[in-house]
Design a protein around this motif. Structure first.
Motif: not given
Lengths: 537, 269
Positions: A232-234, A314-320, A404-406
Motif C-alpha cells: 500500500v505504502f509503495l 478511501r483517502q490517500r492521507a488515511g491510507l498513508y 491527494l493528501p495535504r
C-alpha cells in the motif's frame, strides 16, 4: 563524468543514470546513504565485527538481525498477493502482483546480503549449503530463503524477459508457473513463521512480553499485515508523482484486509499475553512494558482506529497514515524482540555502532533505489499502456474518492517516527548511564566462608623432578613446605611459570639452569648455597 | 579433535561443590595452561568468561563459584547451529568444530547459560568455550581443572557416579546443602553438576530453566515442517483447482467471475 565515458556506457546503464539524475533530493539522499554504508562495509570486513559493532558476548545479535527480520516481513507481500491472485483468483489485486514480487525479490536479496555482512565468517557462507543440521531453525530459514529467492526469480523472470524482448521461453514459464507459485507460498509461510521460531529456544532469555510459544503464529500474522502495508505504502508513493499509474482503487480493499489481519493479530497477541499472565501492572510499568505499549499502540491500535473510518480508507492521507503506522509498529515489534526483550538477562544494554547504523541505512537506501529503478526499467508499474488517451496518468490512476493528501499530513506523519527515535535514543542513553553508574564501583564481594573448603584442603602431591645432566641428586618439591594450609595460595607460582600439568606425563627434565634461575626456584631460594637442601635424593 | 574411537563411552562429568571452594583459582590456571590461554588474574573475583577464559571463579552470593560450559545432555548450541559445528560426544563433552563454523552466533544467543564466547577482535573469529578437556578424557585423564583442584570442590568422574555422590553428600549433611543438584534436570540435564548451600540464583545461575531439554521447544515445531508443507501445498493446490474451475464454468456461462472479494486471499496461519 566526462562526455566520452558517458557515451561509452551501454544504453541501459545510461538510461538508468539519467533516471537517477532526475531523482533529485531522494536520489541524492539515497546515494549518500549507500556511499556511507559502503565505507562502513569496507571497515567491517577489514577490521572485524568487534571493532565495528557494539555486539558483545552477552549481546551477539543486534541491529542487523533486526534488519533481516524487518526486510523479510516487509517482503511478505510477495507471497500474499501472489497467493490471492494466482491461487485464490482475486483478480482485483492483479495490478499489484508485479510491484509485490519486485519488493519481495529485492527484499530477499538484500536480507541475504545483510546476513553475510553479519556472519563472523562471511568467507564460509557456503557451508550453510553443504553442512546440514535439520534440527536448527536457522537451517530451515536458510533453505527457505534460498529456495524462495529462486522461486521469486522465476516468478519475476517473465517481466524481465519481456523487457529484453525475449519471448520464446514465456509459454514454457507460464506452463510450469503453478508449482513455483505453490512452492513460493508454502516456503514463505514456513520461514516467515520460523523467524519467530528462532526464539522458541530462549524461554529464559527473551522477556515474556515477546517470548511466547505462539511466536511462529504471531510472526506469521504480523508479517501479513506488514507485507500488505508495504505494498500500500509503495503504491501510494510511486503514484504520487503522476508518471506511473496504478489502479489505486484496489488500495482501500487491501487496507480492509490489513485491518482484518491486524485485528486478528492484536486479539491473539493480547489473549496470549493474558493467558500467560504477563499483562500485570508490574510488567507493563517497566521499561519493557513501555516499549510493548508503544509497539502495540502504534502498530495495532492506531492503524485500526484509522482504518475503521471508511472515509480514511478511501483517502490517500488515511491510507498513508495507516500503512506507515503498521510498518512502524511492525518495526518496533521486531526490534523489541531482537533488542529490548533480550536486554534484561543477562543484564546488558545495546545500542548499535555508527557502522551498524550506516550499513543498515545503506542497505535500506539501496533497496529503495533498486525498487525505484527496477520499477521503471522493467515497467513493473505500467505507464498508461493499457488504456491510452485517458488524460493525465495521475487522473486516470486516482478515482475521485482518493484525493491527494495535504502537505501537513506528511509533516505530521514525519513527526511520529522522529519523536519515537528521539525517545528511544533517550531511553537507551538513560539506561546506559544507570548501567554504568550501577557498575562502578564494583559491588564489594561479600565475605566468603572458607571454613569448609579449608577443612577439605589437601596438599597437591609431591613432585620429584627428573634429574638433568650432572644433577647432584633428585629434587623433590613439596607443596607442604610451600603452601599455607590456612590460606592456600597458588598463583604466586602457578601464574608465574610453574606448570600445573607438566609433570603428568613425566615430562622431560628442565633445561640446564632453568630451575636455579631467579624466575623459578631461585626466586626464593639461593641456589648457589647448600646443594643438598634441594638435591636431597 | 579427539579421536572418537578412544572417547570414553560412559558420559563423564564434573561435580562442583561450592561449599568446598576456597577460590584459589588453580582450576582457571590449569584451564589456561591446558588451552594455551593467557594466564588469568586469579585475584579478580568478578571475572567473566571470555574468548580467553573458559572458566572463571567468581565471588558471588557469599561463595566462590565457578562458571564454565555446563555440557548439556541435549545441548542447545548443537541444536541451533545450522552447520552442525557443535556435537555432544558419548563421553560427555560438547565439542566445537571450528572448521565448520560460519559465525552466525546463534549458539551464543540461544545458550541458556550464556557460555559461548566470540573472538570479537579477530577478523576471522571463532566461538570459544570449555570442551571438558575432551582430548584429555580420550586419554583417560581427568579434566585439567579437576586435576588441579586441592579441595575436591571440582571432582571429575562418570556423571551417574557424581550424581549419586552429590545426592549422598546432601543426604549425609542435609543442613549443609540445599536439597537440589543443579544440572540433574536443568535444561534437560547437564554433565556439570553443582551443589551448594546458597541458592543457585544468588550464585548467578539461571534458576528458572525448564526441566525439559530446550531443543524440544523448537523440535516440536520443526518436526511439523514437512507435514505442514505437504498439507499446505495440497490445500493450496485444491483451492487453486476450485477457484480455477469456478472461473472456467463462469466463463462458459458468460457470468462474471465469483469469489472476487478482498478477503478471499487469506489462508489460515
Amino acid at each position: 563524468m566526462t562526455a566520452t565515458t558517458w557515451r561509452e556506457l551501454p544504453a541501459a546503464v545510461r538510461s538508468q543514470v539519467a533516471v537517477a539524475r532526475r531523482w533529485g533530493f531522494w536520489g541524492t539522499l539515497a546515494a549518500a546513504f549507500v556511499a556511507i554504508g559502503a565505507v562502513a562495509t569496507v571497515q567491517r570486513f577489514a577490521l572485524g565485527l568487534g571493532r565495528t559493532t557494539n555486539l558483545t558476548d552477552h549481546f551477539p545479535w543486534g541491529l542487523w538481525i533486526g534488519l533481516d527480520f524487518l526486510g523479510i516481513g516487509l517482503a511478505a507481500a510477495g507471497f500474499t498477493i501472489v497467493a490471492s491472485v494466482h491461487i485464490f483468483h482475486v483478480h482485483r489485486f492483479e495490478p499489484i502482483v508485479r510491484p509485490a514480487l519486485l519488493t519481495a525479490f529485492i527484499g530477499y536479496v538484500l536480507v541475504m546480503v545483510v546476513l553475510v555482512v553479519d556472519l563472523g565468517r562471511p568467507d564460509r557462507f557456503w557451508h550453510a549449503l553443504f553442512m546440514w543440521n535439520p534440527h536448527s531453525v536457522m537451517f530451515e530459514i536458510t533453505w527457505c530463503l534460498i529456495l524462495y529467492s529462486t522461486v521469486l526469480a522465476f516468478e519475476f523472470a517473465p517481466v524481465a524477459l519481456q523487457r529484453f524482448g525475449i519471448t520464446a521461453p514465456l509459454p514454457l514459464l507460464r506452463k510450469i508457473a503453478l508449482p513455483f507459485i505453490l512452492a513460493g507460498v508454502v516456503l514463505s509461510t514456513l520461514h516467515q513463521s520460523s523467524f519467530g521460531s528462532l526464539y522458541l529456544i530462549v524461554p529464559g532469555r527473551l522477556h515474556p512480553l515477546w517470548y511466547s510459544p505462539l511466536l511462529p503464529v504471531l510472526f506469521f500474522m504480523s508479517c501479513l499485515a506488514a507485507g500488505l502495508s508495504t505494498v500500500v505504502f509503495l503504491c501510494l508513493h510511486v503514484t504520487r508523482y503522476g508518471r506511473r499509474r496504478l489502479p489505486v482503487a484496489v488500495l482501500p480493499d487491501l487496507a480492509k484486509v490489513v485491518a482484518v489481519v491486524l485485528a486478528l493479530y492484536g486479539l491473539v497477541r493480547l489473549q496470549d499475553l493474558a493467558d500467560r499472565g504477563v499483562l500485570r501492572a508490574g510488567t507493563l510499568g517497566s521499561y519493557e512494558g513501555l516499549m510493548f505499549a508503544g509497539e502495540f499502540l502504534i502498530g495495532v491500535v492506531a492503524p485500526l482506529a484509522v482504518l475503521a473510518l471508511p472515509r480514511a480508507r478511501r483517502q490517500r492521507a488515511g491510507l498513508y497514515a495507516a500503512s506507515t503506522l503498521v510498518l512502524m509498529g511492525f518495526a518496533a515489534n521486531r526490534m523489541n524482540t531482537v533488542v529490548t526483550g533480550l536486554e534484561s538477562w543477562p543484564h546488558t544494554t545495546y545500542f548499535p555502532s555508527w557502522q551498524e547504523i550506516a550499513i543498515s541505512l545503506g542497505i535500506a537506501a539501496l533497496g529503495c533505489t533498486l525498487f525505484a529503478l527496477a520499477a521503471r526499467y522493467f515497467g513493473v508499474i505500467p505507464e498508461g499502456a493499457d488504456d491510452p488517451g485517458q488524460g493525465s496518468a495521475e487522473q486516470a490512476a486516482l478515482p475521485a474518492g482518493l484525493p491527494l493528501p495535504r502537505r501537513r499530513h506528511f509533516a505530521l506523519l514525519a513527526l511520529i517516527p522522529t519523536a519515537l527515535l528521539v525517545a528511544s535514543l533517550y531511553a537507551t542513553s538513560v539506561l546506559e548511564e544507570t548501567a554504568e553508574t550501577g557498575q562502578s564501583p564494583p559491588p564489594p564481594a561479600p565475605p566468603v566462608d572458607l571454613a569448609r573448603g579449608l577443612a577439605a584442603f589437601e596438599f597437591p602431591r609431591d613432585v620429584t623432578f627428573e634429574r638433568g645432566d650432572g644433577s647432584p641428586g633428585a629434587v623433590t618439591f613439596r607443596h607442604l613446605s610451600h603452601v599455607d594450609a590456612r590460606a592456600p595460595e597458588c598463583a604466586s607460582c602457578h601464574a608465574a611459570g610453574f606448570s600445573l600439568l607438566g609433570r603428568e606425563r613425566g615430562g622431560p627434565a628442565p633445561a640446564a639452569g632453568v630451575m636455579h634461575d631467579d624466575r623459578q626456584c631461585g626466586r626464593c631460594h639461593d641456589a648457589a648455597q647448600d646443594c643438598g637442601f634441594c638435591h636431597a635424593g | 579433535m579427539s579421536n572418537p574411537a578412544s572417547e570414553p563411552h560412559t558420559p563423564q562429568g564434573l561435580l562442583i561443590d561450592t561449599t568446598r571452594c576456597i577460590g584459589c583459582g588453580a582450576c582457571s590456571l590449569a584451564c589456561a595452561e591446558r588451552n594455551g590461554l593467557p594466564v588469568p588474574d586469579t585475584a579478580r573475583r568478578d571475572a567473566d568468561l571470555s574468548d580467553r577464559a573458559f572458566t572463571v571463579v567468581r565471588a558471588q552470593g557469599g561463595r566462590f563459584v565457578r562458571r564454565l560450559c555446563m555440557h548439556c545432555d541435549e545441548p542447545t548450541c548443537a541444536s541451533v547451529c545450522l552447520v552442525g559445528a557443535f556435537r555432544k560426544t558419548a563421553g560427555g563433552p560438547v565439542v566445537y568444530d571450528e572448521s565448520r563454523c560460519i559465525g552466525c552466533r546463534y549458539c551464543m544467543q540461544a545458550c541458556p547459560f550464556t557460555v559461548p564466547r566470540y573472538e570479537w577482535d579477530k577478523v576471522l573469529p571463532r566461538v570459544r568455550k570449555c570442551d571438558l578437556c575432551a582430548p584429555r578424557l580420550a586419554e583417560g585423564r581427568p579434566t585439567a581443572c579437576a586435576a588441579a583442584c586441592p579441595t575436591g570442590a571440582t571432582r571429575f568422574g562418570p556423571r551417574d557416579a557424581l550424581l549419586a555422590e552429590a545426592r549422598a553428600r546432601i543426604a549425609a549433611e542435609p543442613g549443609r546443602y540445599l536439597p537440589q543438584v543443579y544440572g540433574a534436570v536443568e535444561a534437560g540435564g547437564t554433565s556439570v553438576l553443582l551443589i551448594s548451600d546458597v541458592s543457585f540464583a544468588a550464585l548467578g545461575y539461571p534458576d528458572d530453566l525448564p526441566h525439559e531439554a530446550l531443543p524440544a521447544l523448537t523440535w516440536r515445531v520443526m518436526s511439523q515442517v514437512p507435514r505442514f508443507a505437504v498439507t499446505a501445498g495440497v490445500f493450496l493446490a485444491g483451492v487453486y483447482w476450485i477457484t480455477n474451475r469456478r472461473e472456467e464454468v463462469a466463463a462458459e456461462q458468460g457470468r462474471p467471475a465469483p469469489g472476487d472479494g478482498p478477503d478471499a486471499g487469506r489462508e489460515a496461519p
